[in-house]
Design an enzyme around this catalytic site. Structure first.
Site, PDB file in Angstrom:
ATOM      1  N   ALA A 278       0.837  -1.201   0.000  1.00 18.40           N
ATOM      2  CA  ALA A 278       0.000   0.000   0.000  1.00 18.40           C
ATOM      3  C   ALA A 278       0.872   1.251   0.000  1.00 18.40           C
ATOM      4  O   ALA A 278       1.997   1.253   0.515  1.00 18.40           O
ATOM      5  CB  ALA A 278      -0.909   0.000   1.219  1.00 18.40           C
TER       6      ALA A 278
ATOM      7  N   GLY B 266       0.757  -5.746   0.415  1.00 21.39           N
ATOM      8  CA  GLY B 266      -0.290  -5.811  -0.604  1.00 21.39           C
ATOM      9  C   GLY B 266       0.213  -6.272  -1.953  1.00 21.39           C
ATOM     10  O   GLY B 266      -0.551  -6.816  -2.753  1.00 21.39           O
TER      11      GLY B 266
ATOM     12  N   GLU C   9       3.294  -6.837   7.307  1.00 22.77           N
ATOM     13  CA  GLU C   9       2.424  -5.875   7.982  1.00 22.77           C
ATOM     14  C   GLU C   9       2.595  -5.833   9.496  1.00 22.77           C
ATOM     15  O   GLU C   9       2.403  -4.776  10.121  1.00 22.77           O
ATOM     16  CB  GLU C   9       0.955  -6.169   7.637  1.00 22.77           C
TER      17      GLU C   9
ATOM     18  N   GLU D  56       0.044  -9.921  -1.698  1.00 23.44           N
ATOM     19  CA  GLU D  56      -1.374 -10.287  -1.682  1.00 23.44           C
ATOM     20  C   GLU D  56      -1.940 -10.276  -3.105  1.00 23.44           C
ATOM     21  O   GLU D  56      -2.752 -11.136  -3.470  1.00 23.44           O
ATOM     22  CB  GLU D  56      -2.157  -9.345  -0.780  1.00 23.44           C
TER      23      GLU D  56
END
Length: 283
Positions: free
Chosen positions: A85, A130, A153, A133
């Site tokens: 992110a 992310g 994270e 992900e």
């Protein structure tokens, strides 16, 4: 190698907003392959509001395009796949906006996972948070041995919020997924292959696109197959993995029935009888 589609990379300091996601429909022997290239070089391809918006719009168009046979996700920026992110953008958000942003990221990546055609993540550089992900939402992952991957994270006192806590254990097993998330450990391509996080590992080349080249070769293996069968096979596998075996076999039976009346099946049988390559139209 010279015949492969060019990377089309941008080395500018900052891509225009409309260029942060480059969409290329390949031609000739690669026809049917669509390449989505992340192109935020100034931000290490970090996921921001605009990029998520573009990804949503693109995925929505691809899922209804019957000419699309395989989608490859890659980076147009050397040495990076996606850093996760965009924390600089997030720092400017109100707390209520952060929750909305994470929900949007989760929904976008989930839509990507639900694309009806095979998807391949070509990881030629770092894929963190992310970014990993996003790769986990693809059907197949290919990485350079020098690539770095991890769900990091917990270092920021948060947890993966775009599917990581669910897709990683389904990919490599519960215990090992917990270990990687709890430790925020980063693994390279070789280790990622050994634990089943990726399907193929390749040595990086001078151009820095070895994983993309391997992904492209893999996508070409999918092109000769029946388009309807490919879509239905993916549906059967995805739905079957979430239920018990008996229910999964019922799903397979229902999906198999969808291939019986298709023109592709008739063409496939005819081509086999005539000993020639089939000419599928996705019908």
């Amino acid at each position: 190698a010279a015949a492969l589609p060019s990377a089309g990379r941008s080395y500018g300091s900052e891509a225009k907003e409309e260029e942060e996601l480059r969409v290329r429909y390949l031609d000739d022997e690669h026809k049917g392959i669509v390449v989505l290239g992340l192109n935020r070089s100034h931000a290490k391809n970090a996921l921001n509001k605009n990029l998520l918006k573009m990804m949503t719009k693109t995925v929505d168009a691809l899922k209804s395009d019957k000419k699309v046979r395989t989608v490859i996700f890659r980076s147009e920026v050397p040495g990076i796949f996606c850093a996760g992110a965009d924390l600089k953008e997030r720092a400017k958000m109100h707390s209520s906006e952060v929750s909305s942003f994470v929900s949007k990221a989760r929904a976008t990546i989930n839509e990507m996972a639900n694309l009806p055609v095979p998807t391949i993540a070509a990881i030629d550089g770092t894929a963190l948070g992310g970014g990993l992900e996003l790769a986990l939402a693809c059907d197949i992952r290919v990485a350079a041995s020098s690539a770095k991957m991890g769900l990091v994270e917990t270092k920021l006192a948060i947890i993966p919020g775009a599917g990581g806590t669910q897709r990683l254990p389904r990919t490599i097993g519960v215990s090992l997924a917990k270990e990687l998330i709890f430790s925020a450990r980063i693994v390279d391509g070789e280790e990622a292959k050994s634990i089943g996080l990726i399907s193929h590992v390749v040595e990086q080349n001078e151009a820095g696109d070895a994983a993309y080249r391997r992904a492209l070769a893999l996508a070409r293996e999918f092109l000769p197959q029946g388009p309807v069968a490919m879509r239905v096979a993916k549906l059967a596998i995805n739905q079957g993995m979430e239920v018990d075996l008996v229910t999964g076999l019922a799903i397979e039976e229902a999906c198999y029935a969808q291939t019986i009346p298709t023109k592709d099946r008739i063409e496939g049988l005819l081509a086999f009888k005539e000993k020639r390559p089939p000419r599928y139209k996705g019908e």
